[in-house]
Design a protein around this motif. Structure first.
Motif, PDB file in Angstrom:
ATOM      1  N   SER A   1       6.647   4.890  -0.261  1.00  0.00           N
ATOM      2  CA  SER A   1       7.741   4.012   0.150  1.00  0.00           C
ATOM      3  C   SER A   1       7.608   3.605   1.611  1.00  0.00           C
ATOM      4  O   SER A   1       8.339   2.755   2.092  1.00  0.00           O
TER       5      SER A   1
ATOM      6  N   ARG B   1       7.912  -8.609   1.012  1.00  0.00           N
ATOM      7  CA  ARG B   1       7.692  -9.866   1.738  1.00  0.00           C
ATOM      8  C   ARG B   1       6.567  -9.767   2.766  1.00  0.00           C
ATOM      9  O   ARG B   1       6.054 -10.760   3.220  1.00  0.00           O
TER      10      ARG B   1
ATOM     11  N   SER C   1       5.412  -1.710  -1.088  1.00  0.00           N
ATOM     12  CA  SER C   1       6.150  -0.545  -1.582  1.00  0.00           C
ATOM     13  C   SER C   1       6.570  -0.714  -3.043  1.00  0.00           C
ATOM     14  O   SER C   1       7.140   0.188  -3.638  1.00  0.00           O
ATOM     15  N   ARG C   2       6.307  -1.855  -3.620  1.00  0.00           N
ATOM     16  CA  ARG C   2       6.604  -2.060  -5.045  1.00  0.00           C
ATOM     17  C   ARG C   2       5.376  -1.828  -5.906  1.00  0.00           C
ATOM     18  O   ARG C   2       5.439  -1.990  -7.115  1.00  0.00           O
TER      19      ARG C   2
ATOM     20  N   TYR D   1      -0.978  -4.748  -6.584  1.00  0.00           N
ATOM     21  CA  TYR D   1      -1.123  -5.916  -7.451  1.00  0.00           C
ATOM     22  C   TYR D   1      -2.577  -6.335  -7.500  1.00  0.00           C
ATOM     23  O   TYR D   1      -3.149  -6.685  -6.483  1.00  0.00           O
TER      24      TYR D   1
ATOM     25  N   PHE E   1      11.591 -12.591  -4.683  1.00  0.00           N
ATOM     26  CA  PHE E   1      11.762 -11.201  -4.278  1.00  0.00           C
ATOM     27  C   PHE E   1      10.444 -10.462  -4.223  1.00  0.00           C
ATOM     28  O   PHE E   1      10.118  -9.821  -3.245  1.00  0.00           O
ATOM     29  N   ASN E   2       9.719 -10.551  -5.324  1.00  0.00           N
ATOM     30  CA  ASN E   2       8.513  -9.763  -5.470  1.00  0.00           C
ATOM     31  C   ASN E   2       7.349 -10.677  -5.756  1.00  0.00           C
ATOM     32  O   ASN E   2       7.515 -11.864  -5.944  1.00  0.00           O
TER      33      ASN E   2
ATOM     34  N   GLN F   1       0.207  -5.325 -12.235  1.00  0.00           N
ATOM     35  CA  GLN F   1       0.957  -4.518 -11.285  1.00  0.00           C
ATOM     36  C   GLN F   1       0.823  -3.039 -11.614  1.00  0.00           C
ATOM     37  O   GLN F   1       1.093  -2.628 -12.737  1.00  0.00           O
TER      38      GLN F   1
ATOM     39  N   ILE G   1       2.554   0.235 -10.841  1.00  0.00           N
ATOM     40  CA  ILE G   1       3.817   0.604 -10.211  1.00  0.00           C
ATOM     41  C   ILE G   1       3.677   1.874  -9.369  1.00  0.00           C
ATOM     42  O   ILE G   1       2.895   2.759  -9.702  1.00  0.00           O
ATOM     43  N   PRO G   2       4.420   1.971  -8.281  1.00  0.00           N
ATOM     44  CA  PRO G   2       4.283   3.128  -7.389  1.00  0.00           C
ATOM     45  C   PRO G   2       4.662   4.436  -8.077  1.00  0.00           C
ATOM     46  O   PRO G   2       4.164   5.496  -7.707  1.00  0.00           O
TER      47      PRO G   2
END
Ligand code: GSH
Lengths: 339, 398
Positions: B153, B159, B173-174, B177, B254-255, B261, B263-264
């Motif tokens: 995180s 962004r 942090s998302r 990719y 947003f993303n 993707q 994911i974390p």
């Protein structure tokens, strides 16, 4: 050897019988063990929250305290089990707790297939969204494509899915078991949006590093009538929980408060006489003493007092009565009469 | 009864029937089985009686009901309109994914660290020791939180993603990719070529081994394998007219959207599980290697076999016999520990099925039975495979 086997068999047989008998009268069990075992949240300020000494406070906790007062004449005769949203129904079904008073939404499935009964609504709520101010979002309709943090095993999770499914918007839902993990993940930027019951948003917002950086969006996307839940099949206990809540509403309507309850005992109003047990045997019919109403109001207070003390405008949560005002004051809180 | 006893006695046997050890053994076993069956029946019956009494729904009908909740990582097509049965598969595949990749990473890391611990180089050896002592002594859940809330995180937000390899790979942090390959019509040839390559490589290697055993001649096995397994599909790709395109992630409101993707939640869980398990595997590997008598190494050196070959061809094959049985239980542990996923929202079987679905339907008995069945099956299959592998290694003795 033989005696050992016999002993085991006998033990097994006894435990079977015991297991089958466990769903008998909850109220008798409670009287026997000397306290009400209450399932609450793991910490939601204003609803059920432990302080550093382990004392629980909140609106949901006050339902349990009122039951302690009704049954034992002592509001402290309630013990609390902290449950995550996911664990709560299993804990109630298995008899680990006598009732669930944990910001739980009354839904058809829960009321039927889960074998539970909702004893009323102590807080009418709806689901809301919180975002960072810096995102510049002003409406929930602008949330397509956002990552959304929420709790698993909640109606919240389902409502989000419904909303985005209905108008085919993409979204990413990150669902945690514990509320604190949701807050932490949102705070650390894993999600753009934090969604839960609006009351929950007000309360969880206090846990964020910088509460002022976040705003609650105006839309409310669902109905979340929150209230205490009991197991099906025990009408006596169901009645007691239900009428304990009604009593507190009736008391507010009649202007009986924890401060004036002693004077009110000598009031000429028959309705007041009935709720305070001066007249009638309403307590007896519920399986408790006739002074149950007096004890509840004296020790816990009426509904309005409980609301104001825990979530009202003078508390950190600062929630207005809104729909939770009495029906006579423009709200929808309405209790059948005690007569 | 008394007649029978009489018979036995008149046959000249000195013991009466109830003192005959064989009869007694038989009877007591029959009684025990009877009791166990009765106990089992009572438990099941008791459960159903109580479910009925508490008006809790039962049966497996719920598996066809609409789930109406979203899941962040699904390896098979899934929407909110899918059924609870589908959720089961989504969860199962997510569990297998984390378990499978976790086992591979933990094994590689574990072997590396295990061998490092035996290194003559003081620094290398100490690094490995510190690794093992720290990681295996910190509770796994804490390690998961450490990676998730501590490390991942701290990455930049969506962004301000880190852009790598010229706008093709993004990290924030998302998640991570990556470009996503899109297989279009005609790409079937590539898969067929891959299959052919694998099979061909297998036979070529077998042939090469046989030839080496017979004549001592060596064959570049490694390069042949690479050529067949990677080269053939690539050839097919060229010949069938480049039917694979790549989808890159693009920035949305947003993303990032599109692309592949990671994911974390997956990354954090994978790192925690494999680093933790690797510390145990390292010890197992170390013990296994130490169990091979030093004479073997000396003999190999005396024959002029170089160090890396001694390790790979002489020591490790023998060490494996000691390593495999405890390694199996580490694999089982890793898979079972993956159920801690629930703490960080990774949608594994326990989290989405034994968690969300259970809560939504309240059918604890059915759901827990299914979940337990799955873990039992995964464990048994893993054990079976490892036992087979162990037997194979044990037979390599000549
Ligand atoms: N009312 C919803 C949601 C209830 C819920 O669990 N909300 C979360 C977020 S406000 C919560 O109470 N967390 C506190 C906790 O888990 O201790 C429901 O009944 O499903």
């Amino acid at each position: 050897m033989k005696t050992k086997i016999l002993a085991i068999a006998a033990g097994a047989a006894i435990s079977m019988v015991a297991a089958q008998a466990a769903s008998a009268a909850t109220l008798d069990d409670i009287k026997k063990k000397g306290h009400v075992q209450c399932g609450v949240s793991q910490g939601l300020a204003g609803f059920s929250n432990p302080d550093d000494k382990g004392n629980w406070t909140g609106m949901d906790v006050d339902v349990c305290r009122a039951l302690g007062a009704a049954i034992f004449g002592d509001a402290t005769k309630a013990k609390y089990t902290a449950l995550s949203a996911k664990e709560r129904f299993t804990a109630l079904q298995s008899g680990e707790v006598d009732l669930l008073s944990r910001n739980t939404t009354w839904t058809a499935t829960r009321d039927t297939a889960l074998g539970l009964n909702f004893a009323g609504v102590n807080y009418y709520d709806g689901q809301g969204f919180m975002v960072r101010k810096s995102l510049g979002v002003t409406s929930a309709l602008q949330l397509a494509g956002a990552a959304i943090c929420t709790n698993t095993g909640t109606t919240t999770e389902l409502n989000v899915a419904d909303g985005f499914r209905a108008d085919k918007r993409r979204y990413e839902v990150v669902a945690f078991e514990k509320a604190d993990e949701v807050v932490q993940a949102y705070d650390k930027g894993r999600c753009d949006v934090y969604t839960t019951d609006a009351s929950g948003l007000y309360s969880q917002r206090l846990k964020l590093a910088n509460a002022d950086d976040h705003i609650v969006l105006p839309e409310i996307i669902s109905k979340e009538p929150l209230g205490p839940v009991v197991r099906q099949g025990d009408d006596q206990w169901f009645n007691l929980v239900k009428w304990t809540m009604y009593l507190m509403l009736n008391a507010e309507e009649l202007g009986v408060t924890s401060k004036n309850v002693d004077e009110m005992k000598s009031s000429g109003n028959p309705a007041v006489k009935r709720i305070l047990g001066v007249e009638g045997n309403f307590g007896e019919n519920l399986g408790v003493g006739n002074d149950w109403g007096y004890n509840i109001i004296k020790q816990v207070g009426n509904y309005g007092e409980v609301f104001d003390a825990n979530v009202g405008p003078d508390t950190p949560l600062g929630i207005a009565r809104g729909v939770n005002a009495l029906w006579s004051k423009g709200g929808i809180q309405y209790a059948p009469p005690i007569r | 009864m008394s007649v029978e006893t009489q018979d036995v006695e008149s046959d000249g046997a000195k013991v009466p029937l109830w003192n005959d050890p064989k009869v007694r053994a038989l009877v007591s076993q029959a009684v025990l089985i009877g009791l166990v069956l009765w106990f089992g029946y009572e438990i099941v019956n008791n459960t159903f009686v109580n479910l009925e009494k508490r008006k809790i729904a039962s049966g497996f009908g719920f598996l066809n009901t609409t789930a109406s909740f979203g899941i962040i990582q699904t390896l098979v097509p899934y929407t909110e309109a899918s059924s609870y049965g589908r959720v089961f598969f989504v969860g199962l595949l997510n569990t297998l994914l984390i378990g499978g990749i976790g086992i591979v990473v933990a094994t590689m890391l574990g072997f590396l660290v295990g061998i490092m611990r035996l290194s003559k180089n003081w620094v290398v050896q100490k690094v490995a020791t510190v690794y093992v002592e720290t990681l295996r002594n910190i509770p796994l859940l804490l390690q998961i939180f450490f990676w998730y809330f501590g490390v991942l995180s701290a990455l930049p937000n969506a962004r301000n993603s880190l852009v790598l390899f010229g706008e093709t790979v993004f990290l924030n942090s998302r998640g991570l990719y990556l470009p996503k390959p899109i297989f279009e019509d005609g790409s079937g040839a590539i898969w067929i070529a891959l299959l052919v390559g694998i099979v061909a490589a297998f036979f070529v290697r077998r042939w090469a081994t046989k030839r080496q055993e017979a004549t001592g001649e060596q064959f570049p096995k490694f390069w042949a394998t690479v050529g067949l397994v990677l080269g053939l599909p690539f050839l097919a790709y060229l010949l069938s007219g480049l039917p694979v395109s790549v989808e890159y992630s693009t920035k949305g409101t947003f993303n990032l959207s599109g692309g592949l993707q990671v994911i974390p939640e997956f990354v954090a869980l994978l790192l925690a599980l494999s680093f933790y398990t690797a510390s145990f595997i390292a010890e197992i590997v170390r013990a296994g290697i130490l169990a091979v008598s030093h004479g073997q190494t000396e003999a190999a050196h005396a024959l002029g076999i170089k160090n890396s070959h001694t390790l790979r061809l002489v020591v490790i094959p023998q060490a494996l016999r000691v390593i495999i049985p405890p390694l199996t239980s580490q694999y089982l542990n890793l898979t079972k520990n993956s159920s801690l996923a629930v703490a960080i929202a990774y949608p594994d079987l326990v989290s989405v099925f034994a968690g969300t679905v259970l809560n939504q339907t309240g059918q604890a008995v059915e759901i827990l039975l299914m979940t337990m069945g799955v873990y039992l099956a995964i464990s048994l299959i893993t054990s079976m495979f490892m036992n087979w592998y162990n037997a194979k290694m044990a037979l390599a003795e000549r």
